[in-house]
Structure formats: structure tokens, C-alpha cells
Design a protein around this motif. Structure first.
Motif, mmCIF file in Angstrom:
data_model
loop_
_atom_site.group_PDB
_atom_site.id
_atom_site.type_symbol
_atom_site.label_atom_id
_atom_site.label_comp_id
_atom_site.label_asym_id
_atom_site.label_seq_id
_atom_site.Cartn_x
_atom_site.Cartn_y
_atom_site.Cartn_z
ATOM 1 N N ILE A 67 0.681 -1.256 -0.063
ATOM 2 C CA ILE A 67 0.099 -0.097 -0.055
ATOM 3 C C ILE A 67 1.022 1.260 -0.002
ATOM 4 N N SER A 68 0.860 2.042 -1.013
ATOM 5 C CA SER A 68 1.685 3.081 -1.239
ATOM 6 C C SER A 68 0.929 4.505 -0.652
ATOM 7 N N LEU A 69 1.441 5.067 0.403
ATOM 8 C CA LEU A 69 1.030 6.273 0.818
ATOM 9 C C LEU A 69 2.324 7.208 0.825
ATOM 10 N N PRO A 70 2.244 8.019 -0.041
ATOM 11 C CA PRO A 70 3.315 8.713 -0.511
ATOM 12 C C PRO A 70 3.884 9.893 0.684
ATOM 13 N N ASP A 71 3.048 10.357 1.496
ATOM 14 C CA ASP A 71 3.470 11.150 2.702
ATOM 15 C C ASP A 71 4.019 10.585 3.661
ATOM 16 N N VAL A 72 3.917 9.149 3.888
ATOM 17 C CA VAL A 72 4.460 8.332 4.804
ATOM 18 C C VAL A 72 5.882 7.753 4.491
ATOM 19 N N GLU A 73 6.554 8.051 5.427
ATOM 20 C CA GLU A 73 7.880 7.330 5.321
ATOM 21 C C GLU A 73 7.824 6.002 5.914
ATOM 22 N N LYS A 74 7.481 6.029 7.078
ATOM 23 C CA LYS A 74 7.456 4.581 7.940
ATOM 24 C C LYS A 74 5.994 4.187 8.053
ATOM 25 N N GLN A 75 5.700 2.915 7.666
ATOM 26 C CA GLN A 75 4.434 2.648 7.899
ATOM 27 C C GLN A 75 4.313 1.527 8.852
ATOM 28 N N CYS A 76 3.161 1.588 9.762
ATOM 29 C CA CYS A 76 2.788 0.268 10.349
ATOM 30 C C CYS A 76 1.358 0.050 10.627
ATOM 31 N N LEU A 77 1.089 -1.263 10.700
ATOM 32 C CA LEU A 77 -0.190 -1.618 10.399
ATOM 33 C C LEU A 77 -1.023 -1.874 11.960
ATOM 34 N N LEU A 78 -2.181 -1.048 11.830
ATOM 35 C CA LEU A 78 -2.753 -0.506 13.198
ATOM 36 C C LEU A 78 -4.055 -1.899 13.291
ATOM 37 N N SER A 79 -4.881 -1.618 12.177
ATOM 38 C CA SER A 79 -6.231 -2.595 12.269
ATOM 39 C C SER A 79 -6.783 -2.645 10.925
ATOM 40 N N VAL A 80 -7.960 -3.475 10.792
ATOM 41 C CA VAL A 80 -8.616 -3.514 9.941
ATOM 42 C C VAL A 80 -9.970 -3.569 10.543
ATOM 43 N N ASP A 81 -10.934 -2.860 9.758
ATOM 44 C CA ASP A 81 -12.513 -2.652 10.298
ATOM 45 C C ASP A 81 -13.430 -3.651 9.675
ATOM 46 N N ASP A 82 -14.607 -3.724 10.075
ATOM 47 C CA ASP A 82 -15.683 -4.503 9.146
ATOM 48 C C ASP A 82 -15.978 -4.242 7.767
#
Lengths: 331, 354
Positions: free
Chosen positions: B241-256
Motif C-alpha cells: 500500500i503506497s502512501l506517498p506522505d508516509v516514510e514509515k508505515q505500521c499496520l494498526l487494524s482492519v475494520d468490518d
């Protein structure tokens, strides 16, 4: 001195050997003769219970390995479904109370049952899985989506053919009528099938009917399930006490003032707690003065939902089986 | 002659025993019973306040989403307690097995249990479920083998390092390895209890937190995970998943609704949370900036996408959208559907959300 001791020891050894031989003989004899005594002996209640229950379960093929066809043919597992013409005047909807009560019935050793009494039967609707043909839904899910205070599982269904979602209740069988519309059918509009149906006024209709029949009787909700109705116009229809064997059950009945009874029975908990027979259901309903009653899908599907929880104990690891249809009691 | 007489006697004894048992069962167990005793089921409108003490040394406390039950370990024994009255039940593993994982199935009072056991053929993880309402533990039977669903692991020391359960998909993902950054494999146990290794997850040292989502109703669920080397969130068999403004990503959650929640990490803390579905282009994803940066482990996102942060020092839980704060006493335990649970002086207490 030595000789006497030797003799005593030998005697003890012999007695021990004899005893073990005796036990072994008893076990082998009983194991070898039990099947014959069970299937060909005079113990009819037990015999019928075993044959019918296995036939009604998913393992009926096992019986054909052990027993000759002629023997099995002599057991008609369900009485043939006959056409009935209910006298609709025997039921007058006068119980319009919002009350719903649930009670547990404890049989001495064969099953635990739950009986729910519902006033204002117009609020009973048929719910169908929103993932039709892909997978079924839990009764509690469908109940919550309909904002229902109570629900039971409904009619026939088939699981999708293998793959990701086998054994999840994807597709109903026969036909399904909800809110006056046919939302599913795999038969023609004139084919007669055993139904559990409600008119727009909340009167229960049972027995063999086609879609056309039901539409002409002002039916708004209906599902189908095999077999003969349990009670018609106050008369019990089941005469063979062991017909269809013993298993978990779901059934619906209605008394003369319109009160609808949902009956769910747990079973298959152990060899002695197999569940209820159709005759048992009939007897329970007759105790409550039920005028018309019909059998729905049992086995692992038998589910009663009430006030946020499943009240019975289905034999399913996730708490509930996914099914194709359910009867829900809307607020 | 003597022997023959013996056998005749023995046969008679066997016949008597056999016929007596059959007669008894035939007459007692299958006779129809006329009337039944009714025991009304009264649904008590449960008071939402907890009334329960937790013993000293209780570890791995986990609550069901509805807050009705809490599971914990004391002296290595698994207990499940009713939070409304404090009644405690023991949950025993099978013979010669130890419990490797307990996890409350979302939106239910069923505790998923995985037990590890070894025999001459290998070491296995076996699946069970414990119904807290019925107090019944059942094996999860695999559709294909008709036997208990099990995974063979290669080392006796293997653990279940992470788990993802979803009521939407019915799938249960298990990350098996010896530590968070030492994965042997990730297994997907589908709705029919059939465990299968997720492609590309074997023997990796760069898989962090895991979760799952669905692209749409018809397709199956997919694994989503953190690539800890690249600091990106990736999806099984697909692009990250590419988020251009984000240097480092972490996975928090997924909703329904299958929205994936990704945190932007600066100096080891999450400063902003981005969320959207996998198919939605990054530019259309929503984001929420946190008033103060928080550890990923102090951020809780529930199944309908409500984001809470926990400040352990101040004892405050904050609803990031309404900005409402909830003060709790003692040590934080869990955020559940209706509020915040904490352990205060040996008692489990709760503050309800408004």
C-alpha cells in the motif's frame, strides 16, 4: 514343604488364567452377537432408534454396508407427506400481546428442549442469507440484521458444492416467500412441497402446498422442509413413535388464539441423549394445545436465538451453524 | 467335558448381561415421555458494572468484545470468568497438551484455543473453541479430514506469535514462529477449519503484525502484514500500500468494512493514522492526526473504525474523533464495546463510554 508351595502357586496362576479367559470370552461373545441382537432381536424401540437416527444423519450410507437392502426398505423413515386442507377457522388471532416467553423443558434423559411462546404472530418474518448461493449466515446474524428479538433457523438448504464455502448453508431448497414475494425457488409455481408458512394475519399454514396455493391463501412468509406436518386441525399426524429417528429439532406450532410456539431441541450429545423424535415434538405441542404444527430443519442447524444470545446448545464449534433461511420475530 | 460345561455357563452369563442391558435401554431410554417440567428462561437486564476480582499474578488477561467474560492464566492454568458475578471456570487443555493461544472470536463469547502437543510423529498445534455461555469446549473439526484441525510445526519451541480472527471472513490466521521477527509460516485456517500456509510467508524474518481483509464479497480473505525491513504494509500476493506522505508505515487494524488502518511512524511513535480500502487510491484515503504521538500498542481501533488512544501514565483513554476522555483507575486492561476495563487493587473495574 516345597511341593505344597509350588502346587499353590500353580493353582493361583491357573485361576488367574481362567479368569482372564472368562473375561475375554464374555467380551468377544457380547461384541460379536450385539449387532445381531440389535438389528434382528426383539428390542424394537432401540432398533428403530438406531436405524432411523442414522438414516436421518449424514452417515446413512454406513447402514447399507452392514444391512441388506430388503431389511432397510422395511423401515420407512418418514411417513409420506399428504395433502392437507386446514380449517382456517380453527385459529383466530386474538393474542396480540408483545410478550415473548422462553422456557427450558427437561426430559428425563433423552433431550433438552426450549419452547418460546410468541404473541402478535404478524411480526414473524422469513429471513434469507444475503450471500445467496455463496454462503449462508448464522441465525443470530440474520436476526440482528432484522432487528429481531427472537429467531429460529428455517427450512431446507444445500451447501455450496465444495470449495471455499462448503457446509455453510448457501442455497435454500424448494421455495422461499418473504414479505409476500417469492425470493427463491428451484421448483415451478405449481409444484407442491411441505411448507411452514404464515398468512399476512399471522396464521400458520402447514402441509403440501405450491407457491400458487399459498399466494391464493394470502401468505406472506414461507419456507419448505421435507416430511409430513406434525399436527393439523388439532389432530396429531405422526403415528410411528420412532419415525425419522432421534435428533436435534426445530419446529413451529400455533394454538387456537394465534400464539405461535417455536420449539428447539438439542441432541446428539451422547448415545443416550440423541434428541427428540417427531412423535416427541407432537406430544410436546399437544400438551400446549397446539392446533397446527410443522417440522423444520434439525440436526446441527437447530438454533434458537432470543434477546441477543443463542439459548440452546448447537453441536457446532463456532456456536451456530450458517443456514440459508430463518424465522425472525421483528420488533 | 469340564471345559465344555464352562463355556456353556459363560455363554449363558454373557447372554444374560447382554439381554438385560438391551432390555433396560429399550425400555427406559426410548419410551416417549408425556409431560415436561418447564424452567422459564429469564433474561436479566445485566447491570453493566463489573463485579469481579482477579487473583494476584493473573497474566494474559483478555476480554470478549461484549465485556461479558475475561480469560486469564494463573499458575499456568487457563481460567474464564463471568464479569457480572465473578464466577470462574477452569479450561483444561487435552492430555499432554499445553495451551499455545487464547483469543476471543470477535463479537462473540467463544474463546478460540490452540493447543500444542508432541508425539512420536511430530509437534502439532490443534484447534479448539470454548463456548463461555455453555461452558463447553469443542474440537474444531476440519471438513476435509473430519478430524481435529491441526498444524504440524517443525520445532517444539514454536509458538503462535500473532493471530488475526475475523467474524466477517470466518478465517483465522496464525503466525507461527519462535519470536515476532522469526516466522516459520503464517497459516490461514478457513471457515471449514482447513489450515493452509499463506504463500510467501515461510521462513521470513521481516514479517511484523498481521491482519486480514476482503477485496469484495465473492473473493476470499487476504493476509495484510507489516514488512519490518521496508517499513511498509503489504498484502498477500499483491502490491504494497503506497502512501506517498508516509516514510514509515505500521499496520494498526482492519475494520468490518475492510478499511485498513496504517500509522505513520516518526521516531518510533505514530503521529498520524491513514485509512481506506485496498482498492481506493492513496490520494482518496482519509487521515486523522493524533493530538500527541502514541505508541502503536497504545492505539485501539474497533470493528466499526472508532479510534482510541491510551495514556497509561495519566490513566486516560481518548476517543480521537469526539475528543472525549475517559479516566480509568489502576492498570489498563482492555477497551471493549461499551467501555474501558482496568485492574484496580485486584478488582476488574470499568468506565462506560458515553
Amino acid at each position: 514343604m516345597n511341593n505344597k508351595r509350588k502346587k499353590k502357586k500353580k493353582k493361583k496362576k491357573n485361576i488367574f488364567k481362567s479368569f482372564m479367559l472368562f473375561i475375554l470370552y464374555e467380551i468377544i461373545f457380547i461384541l460379536l452377537t450385539s449387532p445381531f441382537v440389535l438389528f434382528y432381536g426383539p428390542f424394537n424401540n432401540l432398533k428403530k432408534a438406531v436405524v432411523y437416527s442414522v438414516q436421518a444423519s449424514q452417515h446413512r450410507y454406513m447402514l447399507s454396508w452392514i444391512l441388506p437392502k430388503s431389511y432397510l426398505d422395511s423401515f420407512s423413515s418418514t411417513a409420506s407427506a399428504t395433502t392437507v386442507d386446514q380449517d382456517m377457522s380453527k385459529v383466530k388471532i386474538s393474542n396480540n400481546s408483545e410478550d415473548i416467553s422462553v422456557a427450558e423443558l427437561k426430559d428425563n434423559n433423552r433431550f433438552d428442549a426450549y419452547i418460546m411462546k410468541i404473541g402478535r404472530p404478524k411480526r414473524i418474518k422469513v429471513a434469507m442469507t444475503k450471500y445467496l448461493n455463496t454462503r449462508g449466515q448464522k441465525t443470530s446474524e440474520m436476526a440482528k440484521e432484522h432487528n429481531a428479538v427472537a429467531a429460529i433457523n428455517g427450512g431446507t438448504f444445500s451447501d455450496s458444492t465444495g470449495g471455499k464455502y462448503a457446509a455453510t448453508g448457501a442455497t435454500p431448497g424448494g421455495f422461499v416467500i418473504s414479505d409476500g414475494k417469492v425470493i427463491f425457488k428451484d421448483v415451478s409455481e405449481s409444484d407442491k412441497l411441505p411448507v411452514t408458512a404464515f398468512t399476512t394475519n399471522g396464521k400458520l399454514i402447514v402441509g403440501q402446498h405450491s407457491i400458487n396455493d399459498l399466494m391464493s391463501k394470502d401468505v406472506s412468509e414461507a419456507v419448505t422442509f421435507r416430511g409430513t406436518p406434525l399436527i393439523v386441525d388439532g389432530k396429531g399426524q405422526i403415528t410411528d413413535q420412532a419415525a425419522d429417528g432421534y435428533s436435534p429439532r426445530t419446529a413451529v406450532g400455533q394454538t387456537s388464539d394465534g400464539t405461535v410456539l417455536f420449539l428447539v431441541v438439542d441432541g446428539r450429545k451422547s448415545l443416550s441423549k440423541l434428541g427428540a423424535s417427531l412423535y416427541d415434538l407432537q406430544q410436546i405441542f399437544q400438551n400446549y394445545g397446539v392446533v397446527n404444527a410443522s417440522n423444520l430443519d434439525g440436526g446441527d442447524s437447530a438454533t434458537m436465538y432470543y434477546e441477543g444470545k443463542i439459548r440452546n446448545s448447537p453441536n457446532v464449534w463456532s456456536g451456530e451453524r450458517s443456514v440459508a433461511t430463518a424465522f425472525v420475530v421483528e420488533q | 467335558m469340564r471345559k465344555l460345561r464352562n463355556y456353556v455357563v459363560w455363554t449363558l452369563i454373557a447372554a444374560v448381561i447382554e439381554f438385560s442391558v438391551f432390555y433396560y435401554v429399550d425400555n427406559n431410554n426410548f419410551k416417549s415421555v408425556g409431560s415436561y417440567k418447564e424452567t422459564p428462561i429469564v433474561v436479566k437486564k445485566a447491570s453493566k458494572k463489573f463485579k469481579i476480582s482477579i487473583p494476584n499474578g493473573a497474566a494474559f488477561m483478555k476480554m470478549s468484545d461484549d465485556g461479558n467474560y475475561i480469560s486469564y492464566y494463573v499458575d499456568g492454568n487457563l481460567k474464564v470468568a463471568d464479569t457480572s458475578n465473578g464466577n470462574v471456570d477452569n479450561v483444561q487443555p487435552a492430555n499432554n497438551a499445553s495451551i499455545a493461544l487464547t483469543s476471543w472470536a470477535p463479537g462473540s463469547d467463544i474463546l478460540s484455543i490452540v493447543e500444542k502437543s508432541s508425539d512420536s510423529s511430530g509437534t502439532y498445534m490443534k484447534m479448539y473453541s470454548y463456548n463461555a455461555d455453555k461452558k463447553e469446549k469443542t474440537e474444531r473439526i476440519a471438513n476435509d479430514t473430519k478430524k481435529i484441525a491441526k498444524i504440524e510445526v517443525s520445532r517444539k519451541s514454536d509458538k503462535i506469535v500473532d493471530v488475526s480472527e475475523s467474524s466477517q471472513t470466518g478465517s483465522f490466521y496464525l503466525k507461527i514462529g519462535t519470536a515476532q521477527n522469526n516466522t516459520e509460516a503464517i497459516y490461514r485456517v478457513n471457515i471449514m477449519n482447513e489450515p493452509q500456509i499463506v504463500d510467501g510467508t515461510e521462513w521470513k524474518t521481516n514479517i511484523g503484525k498481521i491482519n486480514q481483509f476482503k477485496l469484495d464479497e465473492k473473493s476470499g480473505d487476504l493476509l495484510v502484514y507489516e514488512d519490518t525491513n521496508k517499513n511498509k504494509v503489504k498484502v498477500e500476493g499483491r502490491n504494497s500500500i503506497s502512501l506517498p506522505d508516509v516514510e514509515k508505515q505500521c499496520l494498526l487494524s482492519v475494520d468490518d468494512d475492510n478499511n485498513i488502518y496504517i500509522g505513520s511512524v516518526v521516531d518510533n511513535k505514530v503521529t498520524q493514522i491513514y485509512y481506506g480500502t485496498y482498492q481506493t487510491s492513496a490520494s482518496k484515503w482519509q487521515s486523522i492526526k493524533l493530538d500527541s504521538p502514541a505508541d502503536a500498542s497504545d492505539i485501539f481501533i474497533n470493528n466499526i473504525g472508532k479510534i482510541y488512544t491510551v495514556d497509561n501514565l495519566k490513566g486516560i483513554v481518548t476517543d480521537t474523533s469526539t475528543k472525549k476522555t475517559y479516566k480509568f483507575n489502576g492498570t489498563f486492561v482492555q477497551i471493549y464495546d461499551d467501555g474501558v476495563a482496568s485492574l484496580d487493587d485486584g478488582k476488574l473495574v470499568n468506565i462506560l463510554f458515553k
